[in-house]
Structures are given as C-alpha cells and as structure tokens.
Design an enzyme around this catalytic site. Sequence first.
Site, mmCIF file in Angstrom:
data_model
loop_
_atom_site.group_PDB
_atom_site.id
_atom_site.type_symbol
_atom_site.label_atom_id
_atom_site.label_comp_id
_atom_site.label_asym_id
_atom_site.label_seq_id
_atom_site.Cartn_x
_atom_site.Cartn_y
_atom_site.Cartn_z
ATOM 1 N N GLY A 146 -77.281 68.957 -62.716
ATOM 2 C CA GLY A 146 -75.964 69.504 -62.459
ATOM 3 C C GLY A 146 -75.930 71.355 -62.406
ATOM 4 N N CYS A 184 -75.558 72.184 -68.563
ATOM 5 C CA CYS A 184 -74.776 73.145 -68.757
ATOM 6 C C CYS A 184 -73.299 72.780 -68.309
ATOM 7 C CB CYS A 184 -75.303 74.482 -67.826
ATOM 8 S SG CYS A 184 -76.649 75.207 -68.540
ATOM 9 N N ASP A 215 -69.488 67.503 -66.615
ATOM 10 C CA ASP A 215 -68.200 66.922 -66.501
ATOM 11 C C ASP A 215 -67.584 66.404 -67.890
ATOM 12 O OD1 ASP A 215 -65.733 65.715 -65.887
ATOM 13 O OD2 ASP A 215 -66.445 65.083 -64.095
#
Length: 282
Positions: free
Chosen positions: A89, A171, A174
């Site tokens: 992500g 990091c 969601d």
Amino acid sequence: MTGPPNKRQKREDYKKAQASIQDGNVALPKKKFYRQRAHANPFSDHLLAYPVSPQELDWTSHYPAFAQLDHANGTVSRMTHEVEIADIGCGFGGLIVALSRLFPETLMLGMELRAQVLDYVIGRVAALRAQNQSTETQHSPYQNISALRTNTMKFLPNYFRQGQLSKIFLCFPDPHFKQRKHKARIVSAQLNAEYAFVTKPGGMVYTITDVEELHQWMAKHFEGDEAGDARELWERVPDTDLHEDPCVKVMSEETEESKKVTRNGGKKFIAVFRRKPNPEWP
C-alpha cells in the site's frame, strides 16, 4: 464552440505531455493530476494480471541497472539482486523514495492497488532516475526502487519466494472502522502467516497508523496469544529500541500520510515485529 477542458481532459493532456518529455528534462509529476479515492476495496474484481510464481516475473524491466547482461549476445541473463523490501500500500511512494538513498544497493518494491496512484509513483521514479543519472557510483540514485499494481491480500506469495524479504512496511493502512469491514484489514491471522512466509528469519514488519484502535489490532494479531500461531512466528521489538532504527524515522517523517498527520497535530502509533526462526517440526 467548445468550452474549457474539464478535469479529466486536463489530466489526460498532462500525462501525454509527461510521456513525450525527453529524459533529461523530466519533471516530477504533479499529484493533482493523479487523484483517486483514499482507499480501494481489496475484495473487488480488479482484473489484475499477476505472475503464477515469483520466478515468472520479469524484474529486469523494474530494475534494469541491476540486470546482468550476456555480452555474447546482448541479452539479459539474470538479476544481480533480489527485492528485499516491500512497501505494501505504497501510496504516492514517499517511503521507497526516502529509503532508496538509505539502502542504495537494496531493491525495494512499492505495491499499490489504486491505478491512478500507481501511475504517479511510476512517473515519480522515472523522473527521479532521469534527474539523477550518474556514473560516479555503481548505480545511479533511485535505480533500486520500483512499483507495481497488485492486491497483496490475494497475491503476495506470487511475487516473493519463501524467506526473500528483509523488511515489510504497512504504513497508515485503511482502518476499516466498521466491524463488518475488519476482514478487509491488511493485518489478520491469515495474512500474518503469509508475511511470515515471505520474510526471512530476523526480518522486520514495520507498522504505523494514526488510529490507536487499529494499532492495537495489529499488535494483537502479530503478538498472538498462547494458543495462536503468531507467537511462534513473530516477536515485538521493544519500543525502547525503535529510536536506533533509521527505518522508523523515515517511516514516521517521510511518507505523505505521516506528513499529513504531523500537519494536523495527530498522534502516530508505531509497532515493529521481528520474524522468529522457523520452529522445528515436532
């Protein structure tokens, strides 16, 4: 008579202009032309292409400076390095860009599900490589970073062999606040086992979030309970040791989300977990 171009047209015109610029004059892409929703549903059918196994992926297109040439026929024979760091992500790529100079001989991969955001990262890496071409060192800056579009919740072992990675970064994932959405969180008992599969013993998983409940969730799932498998695979690095790790500093200061939290005066919750040696078979 046509009116002024709308946002979509401006974005497309900008990307075409970027693609036509010669390497020596490449400018960093502008985020405003790559905006997308903050998060994507990992369970949606994104029609993604993915390798059947890590051996099937052509890494030479991602890290051409680390590809060894067969001088006899001018073809690429193999990679001289393997990817060792994954940013799952990766967002707009701030982490891998910052880590690139910290570990110049270590290959790093950003993995992102959102297409527009990935386009930005790819353009950013290409621009940085073009702006920093050098023959003074073995490899010019930023040759060791790349990014691709994938869904790591489904396909992580398709990209990395067992024990390949030394560091994984999660990091500001969601938070999926609603309980019925917790199954979509990037940390879970099943996914933690997959992280353990691709991480070498002694390797690290770094987590950071501005949501305390999510921080506790991630810690609980990595630390496990006495009857769980996580306790056999992971141990938490004491918080007192984190200030000695330069990756923690970069993760806390250089990512776009981290800078946003700092601007807003928010708190950052950090936890790092070390991969234990593989347990012996009973």
